[in-house]
Scaffold this active site. Structure first.
Site, PDB file in Angstrom:
ATOM      1  N   GLU A  35      74.823   9.562  10.962  1.00 33.55           N
ATOM      2  CA  GLU A  35      74.410   8.017  10.906  1.00 33.55           C
ATOM      3  C   GLU A  35      75.051   7.873   9.553  1.00 33.55           C
ATOM      4  OE1 GLU A  35      70.427   7.159  11.413  1.00 33.55           O
ATOM      5  OE2 GLU A  35      70.707   5.070  10.867  1.00 33.55           O
ATOM      6  N   ARG A 261      66.987  23.313  12.593  1.00 33.75           N
ATOM      7  CA  ARG A 261      67.504  22.792  11.664  1.00 33.75           C
ATOM      8  C   ARG A 261      67.667  23.747  10.372  1.00 33.75           C
ATOM      9  NH1 ARG A 261      66.513  17.522  11.031  1.00 33.75           N
ATOM     10  NH2 ARG A 261      66.899  17.490   8.784  1.00 33.75           N
ATOM     11  N   LYS A 271      68.424  12.579   3.850  1.00 35.86           N
ATOM     12  CA  LYS A 271      69.341  11.665   3.253  1.00 35.86           C
ATOM     13  C   LYS A 271      68.171  10.510   2.777  1.00 35.86           C
ATOM     14  CE  LYS A 271      71.635  11.237   6.938  1.00 35.86           C
ATOM     15  NZ  LYS A 271      72.387  10.543   8.251  1.00 35.86           N
TER      16      LYS A 271
END
Ligand code: ATP
Ligand code: MG
Length: 559
Positions: A35, A261, A271
Site C-alpha cells: 500500500e 510476518r 509503517k
C-alpha cells in the site's frame, strides 16, 4: 567468500516445488502488493524476497501491484520510493507496474453483479451501528434493517453512491453472506465506502472506493496470480477471498497462502509507527540510517545481497509470534563486508603522538593492500610522518594488567607499520593529556622486534596527511527488545537516548575522495559507508553500518 550454509526452511517454496513437480502449476505467478502509504521496511523485504525470489527460482513472474484503495493516506512519493527499493534489492517485476485502481471499473461492475444476484446491498447504518450489529466472537451478528432492500433499489443507490450524491459515511455497500457466521469477516463485509477524495491515479473519477477484501483476490484473479502469498493476519480473510472468487465471474482462481510476518527485536516494523518517527522529527526522514526501512538500511551501508541473505536465513514458516535477533541481520552484512569492504584507518578520538626519532622532513610512504585477501582491490598509501594521530582509547596512563595497547614505557605496533614505545606523556595545565612522545623501532617493519614480543596493534594516521571526517555512530533506536509489545506504554517511551553519536575524526588519505556508498572497514573500529547524501554534496561523512564483533556467529557456535 563465506561458505556457511544459510538456508532455513521455507514451506511455501517446498509446496510450490511439489506443485511444480506434480504438474499442478503451469507457470508460477506471484505478486508483491504494497500500500503506498509509507516506505518499505525490513518486514516487506521478507515478502519481496519471498515473492520475487520464488518467481526467479521457478521461472515464473512476480507482479508489483500497488494496493491503492485508500487515497487519503497514499502518495506518489511513496510509490516512487517503493519502486526504487524493489529495484535496489535487485528484483524485476514482470510487465508494467500495476495498481489495484487499474481494476476499479471491473470491480464496480462486479459489485453490480453481486447486487443483481441479491448477494450485496446498500446499508444506511452508521459505522458505529455496523460495528454494533456485527456481534462478537461469542455472539452472532444481527441483520441490518436495510438488508432486504430490493435489487432495483440497491442498484439505484449504488449508482448514486458512485455519482457522489451521498455524504461520506452515509451509506456503504455490503456483501450479503451470513450475519451468524463464526468467522466475523463473513458477516456481511463492506465492499464499498463513500470517500470524496482525490486519488493519485484516478483523480476525481470515483466517489466510492472498494475495501481491501473486495479488491485483493479479484486483482489477483485478473492478473492470473497463481499463489497469493500474504501474512498470517489474513488467514481469517481467506474464506472471504474464496467467496468472492466463487461468486464472481473471475477469469482465474488464485490461491492464498499465509506465512508468519517478520518481527525483529529492538525494532518496530509498522509503517504507521515509522511515519510517526518521521513526522515528529525523531529521525532524519524515512531513510535515516537508524530506520529499519530499506532506504534507511541502504544509507546505513547494507547491501542488497546482505538483506537477501538475511531473508534466506530467517526462512518462511507459519509459526507466529517469534522474534528474530537483530544480531542475525548484523551478521548478514558483516560477513559480506568482511570479504568485500576496502580497509582504511580512521581515528575517531584523536590523540597526538610525536615520534621523536622521526625527522621533521621524513616522508616515508608505506604501501598496503586495499583488502588483505583481495589482489583485485588495489594498494593504498600510508604516509608516515613525525606527528601522527592515534585513538585516545588506545592509550592508558595506568593500564590494567592485560592492556596490550599503549602505556608509558610500553610498546605497541602501529598497524601496517613499526613498533613504537611510549617514552613520555605531555600534559596541559588542567592535567589533560596534550600529546605522547614515542620512539620508533625501525627494525620492525613486517617483522617482530628482536628478543621481545609486542602483542598489541593500534591504528593511526599521519597528522600531516589526515583528512577530517565526520563519523556517525548508529545504534538501535530502541532500548528494549519489543518496543511495541506493551499496549499501555507508548512505543516512543522506549526510544534509546544514544542511537546516534557524531564524532569528528581523522582518516587516512585514501578517504579523501570517495564515491557515495563506498564501504570500508575502518580497521579495529567497524564497517562504515560513505553517506550517500552528504558525499554527493562533497562532504566527508561516514555512517557506521555495524561493529566488528559478531555476536550472532558466537551464539551459533555455542548452540
Ligand atoms: P505495515 O503494518 O507496516 O503498514 P502492511 O502489511 O500494512 O505493513 P503493506 O504495504 O500492505 O503493509 O504490505 C505489503 C506486503 O508486505 C503484504 O503482503 C504484507 O503482508 C507484507 N508485509 C508487511 N509487513 C511484513 C512483515 N513484517 N513481515 C513479512 N511480510 C510483511
Ligand atoms: Mg496493509
Amino acid at each position: 567468500m563465506s561458505t556457511e550454509s544459510t538456508s532455513a526452511p521455507n514451506f511455501i517454496r517446498n509446496q510450490i516445488r511439489e506443485d511444480a513437480d506434480a504438474g499442478r502449476v503451469d507457470k508460477l505467478v506471484t505478486r508483491f502488493p504494497p500500500e503506498p502509504n509509507g516506505f518499505l521496511h525490513i518486514g516487506h523485504a521478507k515478502s519481496i524476497c519471498l515473492n520475487f525470489g520464488l518467481a526467479e527460482q521457478f521461472d515464473g513472474d512476480c507482479h508489483l501491484r500497488f494496493d491503492d484503495t485508500n487515497p487519503a493516506k497514499e502518495e506518489q512519493a511513496y510509490i516512487d520510493g517503493i519502486k526504487a527499493d524493489v529495484e535496489w534489492l535487485g528484483f524485476h517485476w514482470a510487465g508494467k507496474v500495476r495498481f489495484a485502481s487499474d481494476y476499479f471499473d471491473q470491480l464496480y461492475s462486479w459489485a453490480q453483479h453481486l447486487v443483481h444476484e441479491d448477494k450485496a446491498y446498500v446499508d444506511d447504518l452508521s459505522p458505529d451501528e455496523i460495528r454494533e450489529y456485527r456481534g462478537t466472537l461469542t455472539e452472532p451478528g444481527r441483520p441490518s434493517p436495510y438488508r432486504d432492500r430490493s435489487v432495483e433499489e440497491n442498484l439505484d443507490l449504488l449508482e448514486r453512491m458512485r455519482k457522489g450524491e451521498f455524504a461520506e459515511g452515509e451509506k456503504v455497500l455490503r456483501a450479503k453472506i451470513d450475519m451468524a457466521s463464526p468467522n466475523i469477516n463473513l458477516r456481511d463485509p463492506i465492499l464499498y465506502r463513500i470517500r470524496h477524495a482525490s486519488h493519485h491515479q484516478t483523480g476525481d473519477k470515483w466517489k466510492i472506493y472498494p475495501s481491501y477484501d473486495f479488491t485483493h483476490g479479484q486483482s489477483d484473479a485478473i492478473e492470473g496470480v497463481t499463489h497469493s502469498i500474504c501474512t498470517l493476519e489474513f488467514e481469517d480473510h481467506r474464506p472471504l477471498y474464496e467467496w468472492f472468487l466463487a461468486n464472481l465471474p473471475v477469469p482465474t482462481t488464485p490461491r492464498q497462502i499465509e506465512f508468519a510476518r517478520l518481527n525483529l527485536n529492538y525494532t518496530v516494523t509498522s509503517k504507521r509507527k515509522l511515519k510517526l518517527l518521521v513526522d515528529q522529527d525523531i529521525v532524519d526522514g524515512w531513510d535515516d540510517p537508524r530506520m529499519p526501512t530499506i532506504s534507511g538500511m541502504r544509507r546505513r551501508g547494507y547491501t542488497p545481497g546482505s538483506i537477501r541473505k538475511f531473508c534466506e536465513m530467517i526462512g518462511v514458516t507459519r509459526a507466529d509470534g517469534g522474534m528474530v535477533d537483530i544480531a542475525m541481520l548484523y551478521h548478514a552484512i558483516r560477513s559480506e563486508l568482511e570479504d568485500t569492504a576496502l580497509r582504511a584507518m580512521c581515528v575517531l578520538k584523536p590523540l597526538k603522538v610525536v615520534l621523536t626519532n622521526v625527522a621533521e622532513d621524513h616522508d616515508e610512504v608505506i604501501e598496503v593492500p586495499g583488502h588483505p585477501a583481495r589482489d583485485d582491490m588495489g594498494m593504498r598509501k600510508l604516509p608516515l610522518t613525525r606527528e601522527i594521530w592515534i585513538d585516545s582509547d588506545d592509550f592508558m596512563e595506568e593500564p590494567p594488567k592485560k592492556f596490550f595497547r599503549l602505556a608509558p614505557g610500553q610498546e605497541v605496533r602501529l598497524r601496517n607499520a613499526y613498533v613504537i614505545r611510549c617514552d613520555e606523556v605531555i600534559k596541559n595545565a588542567d592535567g589533560g593529556i596534550d600529546e605522547l612522545r614515542c620512539s620508533v623501532d625501525f627494525d620492525t617493519l613486517g617483522k617482530n622486534p628482536e628478543g621481545r614480543k609486542v602483542k598489541g596493534v593500534i591504528h593511526w594516521v599521519s597528522a600531516a596527511h589526515a583528512v577530517p571526517v565526520e563519523v556517525r555512530l548508529y545504534d538501535n533506536l530502541f532500548q528494549v527488545e519489543a518496543p511495541d509489545k506493551d499496549r499501555d506504554v507508548d512505543f516512543l517511551d522506549h526510544l534509546s537516548g544514544d542511537s546516534l553519536t557524531i564524532v569528528q575524526g581523522f582518516g587516512e588519505p585514501s578517504l579523501a575522495e570517495v564515491a557515495p556508498e563506498t564501504r570500508f572497514q575502518f580497521e579495529r573500529v567497524g564497517y562504515f559507508c560513505a553517506d550517500r547524501h552528504a558525499t554527493a554534496e562533497g562532504k566527508r561523512v561516514f555512517n557506521r553500518t555495524v561493529g566488528l564483533k559478531d555476536t550472532w556467529a558466537k551464539i551459533q557456535k555455542k548452540g
